[in-house]
Design a protein around this motif. Structure first.
Motif, PDB file in Angstrom:
ATOM      1  N   ARG A 232       0.830  -1.202   0.000  1.00 54.03           N
ATOM      2  CA  ARG A 232       0.000   0.000   0.000  1.00 54.03           C
ATOM      3  C   ARG A 232       0.869   1.259   0.000  1.00 54.03           C
ATOM      4  N   ALA A 233       1.930   1.256   0.792  1.00 58.59           N
ATOM      5  CA  ALA A 233       2.837   2.410   0.818  1.00 58.59           C
ATOM      6  C   ALA A 233       3.525   2.596  -0.530  1.00 58.59           C
TER       7      ALA A 233
ATOM      8  N   LEU B 217       1.050   4.260  -2.889  1.00 56.68           N
ATOM      9  CA  LEU B 217       0.887   5.675  -2.552  1.00 56.68           C
ATOM     10  C   LEU B 217       2.094   6.493  -2.988  1.00 56.68           C
TER      11      LEU B 217
ATOM     12  N   GLN C   2       1.793  10.461  -3.109  1.00 55.87           N
ATOM     13  CA  GLN C   2       1.130  10.677  -1.822  1.00 55.87           C
ATOM     14  C   GLN C   2       2.102  10.249  -0.707  1.00 55.87           C
TER      15      GLN C   2
ATOM     16  N   LYS D 190       2.998  11.643   2.188  1.00 57.06           N
ATOM     17  CA  LYS D 190       2.632  11.758   3.600  1.00 57.06           C
ATOM     18  C   LYS D 190       1.884  10.514   4.079  1.00 57.06           C
ATOM     19  N   GLU D 191       0.915  10.062   3.289  1.00 57.54           N
ATOM     20  CA  GLU D 191       0.171   8.862   3.678  1.00 57.54           C
ATOM     21  C   GLU D 191       1.078   7.635   3.699  1.00 57.54           C
ATOM     22  N   ALA D 192       1.991   7.555   2.731  1.00 53.17           N
ATOM     23  CA  ALA D 192       2.920   6.425   2.704  1.00 53.17           C
ATOM     24  C   ALA D 192       3.841   6.431   3.920  1.00 53.17           C
TER      25      ALA D 192
ATOM     26  N   GLU E 265       3.184   7.618   6.902  1.00 52.03           N
ATOM     27  CA  GLU E 265       2.428   7.204   8.083  1.00 52.03           C
ATOM     28  C   GLU E 265       2.298   5.679   8.153  1.00 52.03           C
ATOM     29  N   ILE E 266       2.039   5.068   7.013  1.00 55.08           N
ATOM     30  CA  ILE E 266       1.920   3.611   6.993  1.00 55.08           C
ATOM     31  C   ILE E 266       3.250   2.959   7.358  1.00 55.08           C
TER      32      ILE E 266
END
Length: 644
Positions: A151-152, A155, A160, A162-164, A166-167
């Motif tokens: 998923r990271a 992203l 993306q 920032k979202e990556a 966080e994961i």
């Protein structure tokens, strides 16, 4: 201490000794070979302060002994240890036991036997293991780590970040001993130019894995190499090889570093170490083949390329690098065969379609070149390099407005891709938009002023200033370009041509001599080894054709390619005259191939590139100049130059 009496008629005697514990008695039993007159039960005596002896039936003791003997087996088993029970009679010195005490003792023996059998089936854990196993129960399943990493990655591909991040931080929290989250997070931070944060992540990962993960060391070394910390990068590559001597990426990356530094002997040694510990590897064979080709040992280079493709027939990079060798030897038919091998090995590889398309365009087959680039763009719609080459081709074949549309698309896909801005600036210069060209060159330098693309940008900018008569600015730009890349043959010769045109023949000869001095300092130029895309850069090729400057001579010899391994094991021979066969009749039906393998309609490739009519209506005239003022404006030339 009681004294043994020889006049006793009992054949079994028990000798008691005193102990430090008044409640524990030491008993030694032995027999004397005397035939007894009567059969007496065995007597157990208790000792107190006086010498009174009270006989107690030893049946419970016999039961205990039999039970213990039955339970104790030769195998090493876990025995439950119960605390010693103190009886009230012992405390008061009274050794009398009633029937209730005997029944209690029997029950205790039975409980001991049951616990012993139960303990045999129970696993034994150390206290630390129990605590760690309890904490592992709270962790998510390992499959969640794989899903989170994927998923990271998705992203990060869509920017993306920032979202990556966080994961990946959650992955590090739950699985601190796994090195993959550290590697992925460090790469994402590096793409955002967060160098300090990336270093911290790599350092933390090395500490968490106790320095045993070579991937973290290798990625850290690549980061330091990119930042110019060569000594630190060597140390980190060395640490990666110590962590795992079979980590081929560390050996190859270290060898490439030494090639860039001109240490050809050291690079060959590292590549040999990689082959020794890791076995045959296509990347090592490919780099060695490039070194042989640079040294004009073409047959050895072909042999190494053949070994690389044998190690991995799906290695698209090996086929493309081999094709580059044949292009430089003017074996164009063999190069086309190798390009076909490359796309068959990796049908969606963007580099294969790009290099093949540029090759066909340079050979004069513009339609086929456009088609190949369109196929690559359809398969990789977010790649700016393909759009850059298409923009230059459309500018030459159709209109500058369509080229601007494609350049703008490419710059929006990756605003930090320097070659896009450089090529766009060259097109605007050719259209007469000098101010716009300077703005685009300045934009390219604001991204990175120390890269190879920056050196090319400064060289192209110098040519622009030379053509409009700003000779002093052109000289400073050439000097700044050579400060970044002192091995650029084109920049040296362009500068020498400038001085020659101005009547400074002595100065022009000095510049040529400086170039040859630079060439002799490095035993073997490593720039050719660094990658084939740098050689066929569309913008630089256009500048070369504009200035009529050929690529540096490699002492080309007519060595035709004898054999190219086919997928079925056969070989293809080139004509003895060395000329090409039909350009399209090379054994692959391109339309059928993309229909079957890629599910693309060859008749609809143009629709992916056509801009809207409203957009073209707005772009009928050259765009108005808009001032561009970055915060950190980089001067086009350096105040102090190492090249005189």
């Amino acid at each position: 201490m009681p004294v043994f009496s020889p006049s006793s008629s009992n054949p079994a005697f028990t000798l008691f000794t005193s102990s430090q514990n008044p409640h524990v008695l030491s008993k030694f039993s032995f027999k004397i070979p005397i035939t007894p007159l009567h059969s007496y039960p065995t007597v157990t005596s208790c000792s107190s302060k006086d010498s009174d002896v009270v006989p107690v039936p030893e049946q419970p003791t016999q039961v205990n002994k039999e039970s213990t003997t039955k339970d104790v087996v030769p195998e090493k088993v876990l025995v439950v240890r119960r605390p010693v029970m103190e009886f009230a009679g012992e405390e008061s010195g009274d050794c009398e036991r009633d029937e209730g005490d005997d029944e209690a003792l029997l029950r205790s023996v039975a409980i001991n036997a049951g616990l012993t059998e139960f303990a045999k089936k129970m696993p034994m854990f150390e206290p630390e293991r129990v605590e760690s196993s309890g904490s592992q129960l709270e962790k998510p399943l390992v499959v969640n780590l794989d899903l989170a990493l994927y998923r990271a990655k998705v992203l990060a591909r869509s920017f993306q970040y920032k979202e990556a991040e966080e994961i990946l931080q959650k992955c590090i929290y739950y699985w601190p001993e796994d090195g993959r989250p550290y590697v992925a997070l460090g790469k994402i931070l590096s793409k955002q130019s967060k160098i300090a944060e990336a270093r911290a992540v790599y350092e933390k990962g090395c500490q968490a894995t106790q320095g045993e993960n070579p991937y973290i060391w290798q990625c850290w070394a690549v980061l330091e190499n990119k930042m110019g910390n060569i000594r630190r990068a060597r140390e980190l590559f060395d640490a990666a090889t110590v962590a795992n001597k079979r980590h081929v990426a560390a050996w190859h990356g270290w060898a490439v570093l030494e090639l860039k530094q001109g240490n050809i002997k050291k690079a060959r040694h590292l590549l040999a170490q990689g082959l020794k510990f890791c076995g045959g590897n296509e990347y090592i064979y490919q780099t060695l083949a490039m070194l042989e080709a640079k040294a004009n040992r073409y047959e050895q280079a072909r042999y190494l390329f053949r070994q690389a493709t044998k190690c991995n027939p799906k290695s698209c990079a090996s086929w493309l690098a081999w094709a580059q060798l044949e292009i430089q030897q003017d074996n164009n038919f063999a190069a086309r065969q190798l390009f076909e091998k490359a796309v068959q090995a990796s049908p969606k590889n963007r580099f294969a379609w790009h290099v093949w398309g540029v090759f066909e365009a340079n050979m004069g087959d513009m339609d086929k070149g456009r088609k190949l680039l369109q196929i690559g763009h359809a398969l990789n719609p977010r790649d700016p390099v393909l759009l850059q080459s298409l923009a230059l081709l459309e500018y030459k074949q159709s209109s500058a407005n369509f080229g601007r549309v494609l350049f703008r698309r490419a710059s929006e896909l990756d605003p930090r891709h320097q070659p896009v801005w450089v090529a766009w600036g060259w097109m605007e210069w050719k259209e007469g938009n000098i101010a716009k060209a300077r703005e685009l060159y300045q934009r390219a330098l604001s991204i990175d002023s120390t890269s190879e693309s920056a050196a090319r940008c400064l060289q192209a900018w110098g040519v622009l200033e030379q053509r409009i008569g700003n000779l002093s600015a052109a000289r400073r730009l050439f000097r700044s370009s050579l400060n970044i890349n002192s091995q650029s043959y084109i920049t040296w010769m362009t500068w020498a041509a400038l001085e020659e045109d101005q009547g400074n023949s002595v100065r022009a000869e000095e510049i040529r001599n400086l170039y040859f001095q630079q060439r002799t300092e490095v035993v073997d130029d490593a720039s050719w080894v660094m990658g084939f895309l740098d050689i066929i850069d569309p913008a630089i090729d256009s500048i070369k054709r504009l200035l009529k400057l050929d690529r540096e001579s490699f002492n080309k010899e007519k060595n035709p390619l004898e054999n190219i391994p086919e997928s079925n094991g056969s070989s293809v021979d080139e004509d003895s005259d060395g000329k090409d066969k039909e350009r399209s009749g090379t054994g692959i039906d391109l339309d059928a191939f993309i229909r079957e393998k890629l599910s693309l309609d060859p008749t609809k490739l143009d629709f992916r590139l056509e801009p809207s009519k409203a957009f073209l209506a707005k772009r009928t005239r050259p765009p108005a100049r808009r001032p561009w003022r970055p915060e950190n404006r980089i001067a086009p030339v350096s105040a102090h130059s190492s090249v005189q």
